[in-house]
Design an enzyme around this catalytic site. Structure first.
Site, PDB file in Angstrom:
ATOM      1  N   CYS A 116       2.899 -10.044  -2.795  1.00  0.00           N
ATOM      2  CA  CYS A 116       2.239  -8.920  -2.118  1.00  0.00           C
ATOM      3  C   CYS A 116       0.983  -8.419  -2.830  1.00  0.00           C
ATOM      4  CB  CYS A 116       3.233  -7.776  -1.902  1.00  0.00           C
ATOM      5  SG  CYS A 116       4.538  -8.194  -0.712  1.00  0.00           S
ATOM      6  N   HIS A 256       0.484  -0.359  -1.727  1.00  0.00           N
ATOM      7  CA  HIS A 256       1.092  -1.393  -0.889  1.00  0.00           C
ATOM      8  C   HIS A 256       2.142  -0.744   0.005  1.00  0.00           C
ATOM      9  CE1 HIS A 256       3.102  -4.905   0.500  1.00  0.00           C
ATOM     10  NE2 HIS A 256       4.121  -4.820  -0.343  1.00  0.00           N
ATOM     11  N   ASN A 286       5.521  -3.929   6.632  1.00  0.00           N
ATOM     12  CA  ASN A 286       5.021  -4.594   5.428  1.00  0.00           C
ATOM     13  C   ASN A 286       4.314  -5.883   5.833  1.00  0.00           C
ATOM     14  OD1 ASN A 286       4.600  -5.910   3.020  1.00  0.00           O
ATOM     15  ND2 ASN A 286       6.693  -5.726   2.274  1.00  0.00           N
TER      16      ASN A 286
END
EC number: 2.3.1.180
Length: 335
Positions: A116, A256, A286
């Site tokens: 990520c 994030h 996400n």
């Protein structure tokens, strides 16, 4: 010679039109809206349903958005760095496909994969290309078709992921704006806690791996959550201390978008009021490496020249880090 900085001078993004709501998931697995909202804070996520289109399609659309809204000539780009954990193929690189399709010519291009946080890794790599003095414009794209690797029989992971892409243009400048500093970390202790178990050289695809559903995302949520909170918070504190930044100096925190509870913890640790935190996880879920540039795109019209941004992310490996950026333009002037 004056110091060369790498400024973000344009942003773009693309999100597929199709939406999967929590009510939709309730029809697939044993879950409900309250359970999902309480644990991760996601209401809906986007999906690229066309099985013949991969992450490259999303990246192309995001780059075209940047070019169109900012009046950028694709031929002016010197290089392309593509952040992704869901590449079209093992090879060729997705970056080479995208560079060709968006009309950049025979520029250098390559994929990066660091879970990520790949976008913030790619941002620092791109900034160093600019700082070298050899390149003037680097396009950094983060693109993910995470739903291709999401197991819609697994109630623990299927509510989490969505598809999307975001991008930024880095340009050389002598002004005191741009990517000012980055702290990037990794530690392989988390390898087994967040992983796609099969499909790589360590565990090639077989009938057994398919039957065992090892080609989907596997996550031990509680372990990942604890590490994410600690490491994202620590990296933010680290970059603030290195650059003598107080919470009052920070205009925006760009975390994030993995879990709303993680975002809350980061804001509290940094001492930043919640209205300074970019949050869109409720609508997009996400999107892995693409969450941060999608936030920049969505908040672009609120960003002003000189704004101080701290971006932070965490992912598989484990990998994590933070980037300190001074914004280079007034977003309100962009169409």
């Amino acid at each position: 010679m004056n110091k060369i900085n790498a400024a973000i001078t344009a942003v773009g993004a693309y999100l597929p039109e199709d939406v999967i709501t929590n009510d939709d998931l309730e029809k697939m697995v044993d879950t409900n809206d309250e359970w999902i909202m309480t644990r991760v804070g996601i209401k809906e996520r986007r999906i690229l349903r066309d099985k013949n289109k991969g992450a490259s399609y999303l990246a192309i659309r995001a780059a075209q958005d940047l070019f169109d809204r900012h009046g950028i000539d694709p031929k002016s780009i010197d290089g392309l760095i593509l952040a992704t954990n869901s590449s079209d193929y093992h090879f060729p690189s997705t970056a080479s496909i995208v560079a060709h399709e968006i009309g950049c010519g025979d520029i250098f291009s390559f994929d990066m994969q660091a879970a990520c946080p790949t976008f913030i890794y790619a941002l620092e790599v791109g900034a160093n290309f600019i700082r070298s003095g050899r390149y003037s414009k680097i396009l950094v794209i983060a693109t993910e078709k995470m739903t291709a690797f999401t197991d819609y029989t697994d109630r623990a992971t299927c509510p989490l992921f969505g598809d999307g892409a975001g991008c930024v243009l880095l340009e050389a400048t002598e002004e005191e704006v741009g990517v000012m500093d980055a702290v990037l970390h990794s530690n392989g202790i988390g390898k087994d806690h967040l992983i796609m178990k099969a499909g790589g050289s360590a565990c090639p695809a077989t009938h057994e791996t398919v039957d065992n559903r090892w080609h989907y995302v596997y996550q031990e949520g509680q372990v990942v959550f604890k590490h994410a909170v600690v490491d994202m918070c620590n990296s933010c504190v680290e970059i603030m201390e290195r650059n003598n930044l107080s919470h009052d100096d920070i205009t925006w925190v760009v975390p994030h978008q993995a879990n709303l509870r993680i975002i809350d913890a980061v804001a509290r640790r940094m001492g930043v009021p919640y209205e300074k935190v970019m949050v869109n996880i409720e609508r997009y879920g996400n999107t892995s490496s693409a969450t941060i540039p999608i936030c920049l795109w969505e908040w672009e019209h609120k960003l002003k020249k000189g704004d101080v941004l701290v971006m932070t992310s965490f992912g598989a490996g484990f990998t994590w880090g933070a980037v300190y950026v001074k914004w280079a333009y007034d977003g309100s002037t962009v169409r």
